[in-house]
Design a protein around this motif. Structure first.
Motif, PDB file in Angstrom:
ATOM      1  N   ILE A 164     -16.579  -8.189  58.939  1.00 54.87           N
ATOM      2  CA  ILE A 164     -16.111  -6.978  59.615  1.00 54.87           C
ATOM      3  C   ILE A 164     -14.687  -7.204  60.102  1.00 54.87           C
ATOM      4  CG2 ILE A 164     -16.456  -5.380  61.535  1.00 54.87           C
ATOM      5  CD1 ILE A 164     -18.628  -5.185  59.463  1.00 54.87           C
ATOM      6  N   ILE A 165     -13.800  -6.278  59.769  1.00 50.66           N
ATOM      7  CA  ILE A 165     -12.413  -6.305  60.250  1.00 50.66           C
ATOM      8  C   ILE A 165     -12.261  -5.208  61.287  1.00 50.66           C
ATOM      9  CG2 ILE A 165      -9.983  -6.180  59.584  1.00 50.66           C
ATOM     10  CD1 ILE A 165     -11.559  -8.460  58.292  1.00 50.66           C
ATOM     11  N   SER A 166     -11.608  -5.520  62.409  1.00 54.59           N
ATOM     12  CA  SER A 166     -11.413  -4.519  63.456  1.00 54.59           C
ATOM     13  C   SER A 166     -10.006  -4.623  64.029  1.00 54.59           C
ATOM     14  CB  SER A 166     -12.461  -4.708  64.569  1.00 54.59           C
ATOM     15  OG  SER A 166     -12.341  -6.004  65.136  1.00 54.59           O
ATOM     16  N   GLY A 167      -9.709  -3.804  65.014  1.00 56.81           N
ATOM     17  CA  GLY A 167      -8.425  -3.869  65.707  1.00 56.81           C
ATOM     18  C   GLY A 167      -7.253  -3.383  64.868  1.00 56.81           C
ATOM     19  N   GLU A 168      -6.094  -4.022  65.078  1.00 59.40           N
ATOM     20  CA  GLU A 168      -4.856  -3.596  64.417  1.00 59.40           C
ATOM     21  C   GLU A 168      -4.955  -3.700  62.901  1.00 59.40           C
ATOM     22  OE1 GLU A 168      -1.432  -5.606  65.870  1.00 59.40           O
ATOM     23  OE2 GLU A 168      -1.780  -5.065  67.970  1.00 59.40           O
ATOM     24  N   GLU A 169      -5.607  -4.751  62.421  1.00 57.98           N
ATOM     25  CA  GLU A 169      -5.726  -4.937  60.973  1.00 57.98           C
ATOM     26  C   GLU A 169      -6.478  -3.772  60.345  1.00 57.98           C
ATOM     27  OE1 GLU A 169      -4.240  -7.199  59.379  1.00 57.98           O
ATOM     28  OE2 GLU A 169      -4.363  -9.199  60.280  1.00 57.98           O
ATOM     29  N   ALA A 170      -7.598  -3.401  60.949  1.00 59.21           N
ATOM     30  CA  ALA A 170      -8.405  -2.303  60.410  1.00 59.21           C
ATOM     31  C   ALA A 170      -7.654  -0.982  60.504  1.00 59.21           C
ATOM     32  CB  ALA A 170      -9.729  -2.220  61.169  1.00 59.21           C
ATOM     33  N   HIS A 171      -6.947  -0.786  61.602  1.00 62.72           N
ATOM     34  CA  HIS A 171      -6.162   0.447  61.767  1.00 62.72           C
ATOM     35  C   HIS A 171      -5.099   0.549  60.675  1.00 62.72           C
ATOM     36  CE1 HIS A 171      -3.932   3.688  63.762  1.00 62.72           C
ATOM     37  NE2 HIS A 171      -2.845   2.989  63.483  1.00 62.72           N
ATOM     38  N   HIS A 172      -4.424  -0.574  60.404  1.00 62.69           N
ATOM     39  CA  HIS A 172      -3.359  -0.557  59.405  1.00 62.69           C
ATOM     40  C   HIS A 172      -3.920  -0.264  58.009  1.00 62.69           C
ATOM     41  CE1 HIS A 172       0.527  -1.544  57.665  1.00 62.69           C
ATOM     42  NE2 HIS A 172      -0.084  -2.329  56.794  1.00 62.69           N
ATOM     43  N   ILE A 173      -5.039  -0.901  57.678  1.00 61.25           N
ATOM     44  CA  ILE A 173      -5.624  -0.717  56.352  1.00 61.25           C
ATOM     45  C   ILE A 173      -6.190   0.686  56.172  1.00 61.25           C
ATOM     46  CG2 ILE A 173      -7.514  -1.457  54.833  1.00 61.25           C
ATOM     47  CD1 ILE A 173      -7.109  -4.295  56.043  1.00 61.25           C
ATOM     48  N   GLY A 174      -6.919   1.175  57.195  1.00 60.86           N
ATOM     49  CA  GLY A 174      -7.593   2.464  57.068  1.00 60.86           C
ATOM     50  C   GLY A 174      -6.731   3.671  57.359  1.00 60.86           C
ATOM     51  N   ARG A 175      -5.913   3.567  58.410  1.00 60.04           N
ATOM     52  CA  ARG A 175      -5.144   4.735  58.855  1.00 60.04           C
ATOM     53  C   ARG A 175      -3.742   4.793  58.255  1.00 60.04           C
ATOM     54  NH1 ARG A 175      -7.306   6.527  63.822  1.00 60.04           N
ATOM     55  NH2 ARG A 175      -9.578   6.510  63.586  1.00 60.04           N
ATOM     56  N   VAL A 176      -3.091   3.627  58.138  1.00 60.37           N
ATOM     57  CA  VAL A 176      -1.714   3.602  57.640  1.00 60.37           C
ATOM     58  C   VAL A 176      -1.696   3.555  56.107  1.00 60.37           C
ATOM     59  CG1 VAL A 176       0.493   2.387  57.668  1.00 60.37           C
ATOM     60  CG2 VAL A 176      -0.902   2.489  59.748  1.00 60.37           C
ATOM     61  N   LEU A 177      -2.396   2.578  55.538  1.00 55.14           N
ATOM     62  CA  LEU A 177      -2.420   2.445  54.073  1.00 55.14           C
ATOM     63  C   LEU A 177      -3.422   3.399  53.423  1.00 55.14           C
ATOM     64  CD1 LEU A 177      -2.248  -1.455  53.736  1.00 55.14           C
ATOM     65  CD2 LEU A 177      -0.370   0.192  53.624  1.00 55.14           C
ATOM     66  N   ARG A 178      -4.350   3.926  54.224  1.00 54.03           N
ATOM     67  CA  ARG A 178      -5.361   4.893  53.755  1.00 54.03           C
ATOM     68  C   ARG A 178      -6.227   4.335  52.618  1.00 54.03           C
ATOM     69  NH1 ARG A 178      -4.891   9.620  56.216  1.00 54.03           N
ATOM     70  NH2 ARG A 178      -2.930  10.184  57.222  1.00 54.03           N
ATOM     71  N   TYR A 179      -6.628   3.086  52.776  1.00 55.12           N
ATOM     72  CA  TYR A 179      -7.564   2.502  51.815  1.00 55.12           C
ATOM     73  C   TYR A 179      -8.945   3.108  52.015  1.00 55.12           C
ATOM     74  CZ  TYR A 179      -4.766  -1.042  49.480  1.00 55.12           C
ATOM     75  OH  TYR A 179      -3.864  -1.683  48.682  1.00 55.12           O
TER      76      TYR A 179
END
Length: 250
Positions: A17-32
Motif C-alpha cells: 500500500i502506498i499512501s501520503g505524498e507519493e500516492a497523491h502524486h501518482i493518482g492525482r497529479v500523474l492520473r495513473y
C-alpha cells in the motif's frame, strides 16, 4: 513511468500500500489508473515493477502488486564527492545536481578556508534535508540508487578516502603541471572508483593540496577560468561520468 522508492526488499507477488505524498502524486497529479505499471527501487540495487490494483481517492491510498524484479548493475564509475562545505544553500544544489549526474556518495568536508558552520544541534535536521534532496533528485533522474550523504568530515579525516579509490583528483587553481585532460588521457578505462575533492569558496590551501598529493591524490588544473565551488563540483563529476561512465551513452 514514475520511479517510487520503497526502502526494503520486495518479492514478486507481494501486495503493498502506498499512501501520503507519493500516492497523491501518482493518482492525482500523474492520473495513473488500475492496470498501470510503476517502477519501484529499494534505493540500492534492485528495481521492481508494480501494477496498480486499486486507487482509493478518498484516503489517498494506492494498492500495488509486485510483478517483476531485477538487480541493477549500478552506476560506474562510483564517484565519491568530497565537497568543501560552502556557504548558504549551495550544498543543496551540489547534492541535487551531483545525484542527477550519477555521483555515488557525497561527503561535506571542513577545510582551512571553510566559512560555513553548522552547529551540532542543527546537524540532524540538515542531514535529513540533504538526504531528502538526494532522494528527490534520484527519483527525478530515474536512477535506481540514492547516493549517501555522509557526516561532515575534517579535511585530514577525509583524506583516508583516497586509499579506498583507484583514482583521486583534487582540482587546484595553482596547478601548472597536470591538466584534467592530460590526466584522463592517462587513465585506464577500467577505473571504477574515483574520489573528487572540491574546495570551498576560498579553495584549498597549498598545505592541504600537499597532504592530499602525498597520499596519492592528483592535483589538476581545470583550465584558465576560475570556477565557483558548485560549478567545479558539477562540471568535474559530469566530465568523469562522460569519460569513464555512461553519460555519453553506452
Amino acid at each position: 513511468m514514475p520511479m517510487l522508492f520503497i526502502l526494503k526488499e520486495l518479492e514478486i507477488g507481494e501486495e503493498i500500500i502506498i499512501s501520503g505524498e507519493e500516492a497523491h502524486h501518482i493518482g492525482r497529479v500523474l492520473r495513473y489508473r488500475p492496470g498501470d505499471v510503476i517502477r519501484i527501487s529499494d534505493g540500492k540495487s534492485v528495481e521492481s515493477l508494480g501494477v496498480i490494483l486499486d486507487i482509493d481517492s478518498r484516503s489517498t491510498k494506492i494498492k500495488l502488486k509486485i510483478v517483476d524484479k531485477n538487480k541493477s548493475k549500478g552506476i560506474k564509475p562510483f564517484i565519491t564527492l568530497l565537497q568543501g562545505l560552502p556557504k548558504g544553500e549551495k550544498f543543496d544544489l551540489i547534492i541535487q545536481k551531483s545525484t542527477e549526474i550519477g555521483v555515488g556518495k557525497i561527503i561535506p568536508i571542513i577545510t582551512q578556508r571553510t566559512v560555513a558552520n553548522i552547529p551540532p544541534s542543527k546537524l540532524p535536521q540538515r542531514k535529513e534535508r540533504w538526504n531528502k534532496i538526494a532522494k528527490e533528485a534520484a527519483k527525478q533522474s530515474m536512477r535506481i540508487n540514492i547516493p549517501e550523504v555522509g557526516e561532515p568530515l575534517a579535511f585530514d579525516a577525509a583524506l583516508y578516502e583516497i586509499k579506498n579509490h583507484q583514482l583521486s583528483i583534487i582540482p587546484w587553481e595553482q596547478e601548472t603541471q597536470m591538466t584534467l585532460k592530460q590526466l584522463l588521457n592517462q587513465v585506464n578505462g577500467n577505473v571504477t572508483k574515483v574520489a573528487v575533492f572540491i574546495g570551498p569558496e576560498g579553495g584549498f590551501s597549498a598545505e592541504e593540496v600537499k597532504k592530499a598529493k602525498e597520499l596519492g591524490a592528483v592535483p589538476v588544473s581545470l583550465g584558465p577560468r576560475i570556477l565557483r565551488t558548485e560549478t567545479a563540483a558539477i562540471t568535474l563529476c559530469g566530465i568523469l561520468m562522460y569519460e569513464l561512465g555512461d553519460m555519453g551513452g553506452l
